[in-house]
Design an enzyme around this catalytic site. Structure first.
Site, PDB file in Angstrom:
ATOM      1  CG  HIS A 121     -43.827  50.852  27.113  1.00  0.00           C
ATOM      2  ND1 HIS A 121     -43.989  52.332  26.720  1.00  0.00           N
ATOM      3  CD2 HIS A 121     -44.998  50.282  26.419  1.00  0.00           C
ATOM      4  CE1 HIS A 121     -45.108  52.379  25.807  1.00  0.00           C
ATOM      5  NE2 HIS A 121     -45.442  51.256  25.707  1.00  0.00           N
ATOM      6  CG  ASP A 198     -44.214  51.419  33.319  1.00  0.00           C
ATOM      7  OD1 ASP A 198     -45.675  51.292  33.478  1.00  0.00           O
ATOM      8  OD2 ASP A 198     -43.829  51.368  32.166  1.00  0.00           O
ATOM      9  CD  GLN A 201     -48.757  46.131  29.836  1.00  0.00           C
ATOM     10  OE1 GLN A 201     -49.439  44.973  30.145  1.00  0.00           O
ATOM     11  NE2 GLN A 201     -48.893  46.520  28.919  1.00  0.00           N
ATOM     12  CE  LYS A 224     -50.767  49.637  28.770  1.00  0.00           C
ATOM     13  NZ  LYS A 224     -50.779  49.589  27.421  1.00  0.00           N
ATOM     14  CB  CYS A 361     -43.813  51.043  22.861  1.00  0.00           C
ATOM     15  SG  CYS A 361     -45.191  51.766  22.004  1.00  0.00           S
TER      16      CYS A 361
END
Lengths: 406, 150
Positions: A121, A198, A201, A224, A361
């Protein structure tokens, strides 16, 4: 896991959009919020809104307890050794920028290498581009397999004695690829590099234990994972955070201030300048309680089932290209023949179905896929197979519609 | 919203411009004006090439990628501005902008022609930026041209 019971906790889902029941398939962009989270934020503002870590009055103590209590909930949720390792940030983007500045720029020099993947991302890409430009370090990319996965062998090959930082998504927001973080961490540490993950997600959908994974830094966002916007977390190993200079300075983060110099508080507060997002942290704490009540294993199993079901349902519609590996997190990214994904999303919206269309993104990944944009349906604990049936029906209509107008 | 509403967005003439874009390509002239414009939120991009002689747009072409709305709008716009003066083209862009806001607009002696088919976009707020991309590129290009001259 009883989905219709779970759905009752999310008032927003019970509405019609454009004359159809809302089918919300955009949780990878942001998830919906349960009543318990909305009420936790509401209660804070109604009953004990106060600044934290200052003043001796009762409300201030309550607010501090709420804020620090949320930090302890986060610590347990991600398996960190200590709350000193849990820094509240504005979100994943801020967390990664903090590391790229305070760790990256301080430890990188000319010729050093930062290793990324093409599926990152922009939030886990541009901070490293900037750090590389500022220090003379070089960006390198682990090659991807045709199905959008990476091989551990390739990671081993790409890591050199010059590699100082490896930054990688745990789960791709486009492909749904789940990267082998634990194995990657071992390889990274053999070369004395550090690994930033990261987790935007992954944290909402998988059971994450940062200690077990061996991540040096792990970043994620509250919104999220059924929490509010404006709050996120940077987990970092204590010895790394201790050696980091603050990215921001000001109130809240100081030990002692004189005219020409100042010293910092201990962790985690040293890295949290200014009045923090108190309501956001309390909301995130409530979100973690909600997810724990259902169980991360159950959530993951449900999403795996939905992802399999969706791949099957969508593959029965002709002219559809599905991107990413078969084994994936709960999302499906696709394109329909020559129809642009914006047009697909507009027709689905007319049916009450919310999907994301665009570059997500992840422009370098779009380049790798050879497309300018894609459509993405992403699932969460409140989604049902019936909603995926609605998506499939909507896509069939889209195909008919554009077959007719073209 | 039913598919009837969608028909207001995806009018036949729009789909025709999307399938058979007019003026797609590059101009041969060496002193042509080149403008690049992206829609960073969705990834649509356009390169507009204009030939301006004596305050008049004598030719216009475009390349790029994007959805049916952005590409058909570029096709219609390049058709419409050929032969207009710079002032008229800017005025037409303002009229188009009013049309996208759903405001009443006055054609003001300018021939909108096919462009009027894009009126339905105003009912789809998420798609207005798609329709205005090419127009913004045109305004930017003409403004820069103006600045380099004065």
């Amino acid at each position: 896991m009883n989905i219709s019971d779970i759905r009752k906790h999310f008032p927003i889902l019970d509405q019609e959009v454009n004359g159809h029941p809302l089918v919300y398939l955009d949780s990878a962009a942001t998830s919906q919020k349960p009543i318990s989270v909305i009420e936790a934020i509401d209660r804070y503002y109604r009953e004990y809104n106060s600044n934290v870590h200052r003043g001796v009055h009762t409300l201030g103590t309550k607010a501090t307890d709420g804020y620090e209590g949320a930090r302890e909930k986060v610590r347990r949720f991600i398996g960190a050794a200590s709350t000193e390792e849990v820094i509240f940030t504005r979100g994943t983007t801020t967390a990664i920028n903090m590391v790229a500045h305070s760790y990256g720029r301080a430890n990188l020099s000319e010729g050093d290498e930062i290793l990324l993947t093409p599926m990152e991302h922009h939030a886990n890409l541009i901070p490293w581009q900037q750090a590389a430009k500022a220090t003379g370090a070089v960006l390198k990319y682990v090659p991807m397999q045709p199905d959008g996965t990476i091989c551990l062998e390739d990671v081993k090959e790409m890591i050199t004695p010059q590699t100082k930082i490896v930054a990688m998504a745990h789960v791709s927001n486009v492909l749904g690829t789940i990267n082998p973080i634990k194995e990657v961490a071992e390889v990274v540490h053999q070369q004395d590099a550090i690994l930033l993950v990261d987790g935007a997600q992954s944290t909402p959908h998988l059971s994450v234990n940062v200690t077990d994974l061996g991540a040096d830094f792990y970043a994620f966002s509250g919104h999220k994972m059924v929490g509010p916007t404006g709050i996120g977390v940077l987990y970092g190993k204590k010895e790394l955070l201790e050696n980091m200079e603050p990215f921001e300075t000001g109130g809240e983060m100081i030990d002692f201030v004189d005219y020409y110099d100042a010293s910092w508080k201990e962790l985690p507060w040293k890295l949290e300048a200014g009045t923090p997002v108190i309501a956001g942290a309390i909301g995130l704490g409530a979100a973690i309680d909600f997810l724990n009540d259902i169980g991360m294993e159950n959530i993951h199993a449900h999403e795996e089932e939905l992802a399999d079901y969706a791949q099957q349902a969508l593959s029965e519609i002709g002219d559809l290209t599905i991107y990413g590996p078969k084994e994936r997190a709960g999302l499906v990214t696709f394109n329909m023949g020559d129809v642009h994904p914006h047009d697909v999303a507009t027709v689905l919206d007319a049916e009450g179905i919310a999907v994301r269309a665009g570059h997500h993104c992840a422009q370098p990944l779009m380049k790798w896929l050879g497309v300018s944009a894609t459509a993405r349906a992403s699932f969460y604990l409140y989604n049902t197979k019936e909603e995926i049936d609605a998506l499939a029906a909507g896509l069939k209509k889209t195909k008919e519609y554009f077959g007719h107008v073209f | 919203m039913s598919f009837n509403n969608l028909d207001q967005l995806y009018r036949q003439v729009i789909m025709d411009h999307y399938k058979n874009p007019r003026n797609r390509g590059e101009l041969d002239q060496e002193d042509k004006l080149i403008v690049n414009m992206n829609n960073p939120t969705c990834g649509d991009r356009i390169q507009l090439q204009l030939q301006v002689e004596d305050e008049k747009i004598t030719d216009a072409k475009f390349t790029g990628e994007g959805c049916s709305i952005s590409m058909s709008s570029a096709s219609m716009m390049t058709d419409a501005i050929k032969g207009l003066s710079v002032d008229e083209a800017v005025r037409m862009s303002h009229i188009f902008s009013e049309m996208m806001q759903g405001d009443d607009y006055d054609e003001d002696n300018l021939e909108l022609g096919d462009i009027e088919a894009l009126q339905g976009v105003s009912k789809f707020p998420a798609r207005i930026k798609c329709a205005t991309l090419a127009w913004k590129a045109m305004e930017k290009g003409l403004k820069e041209e103006d600045q380099t001259k004065h």
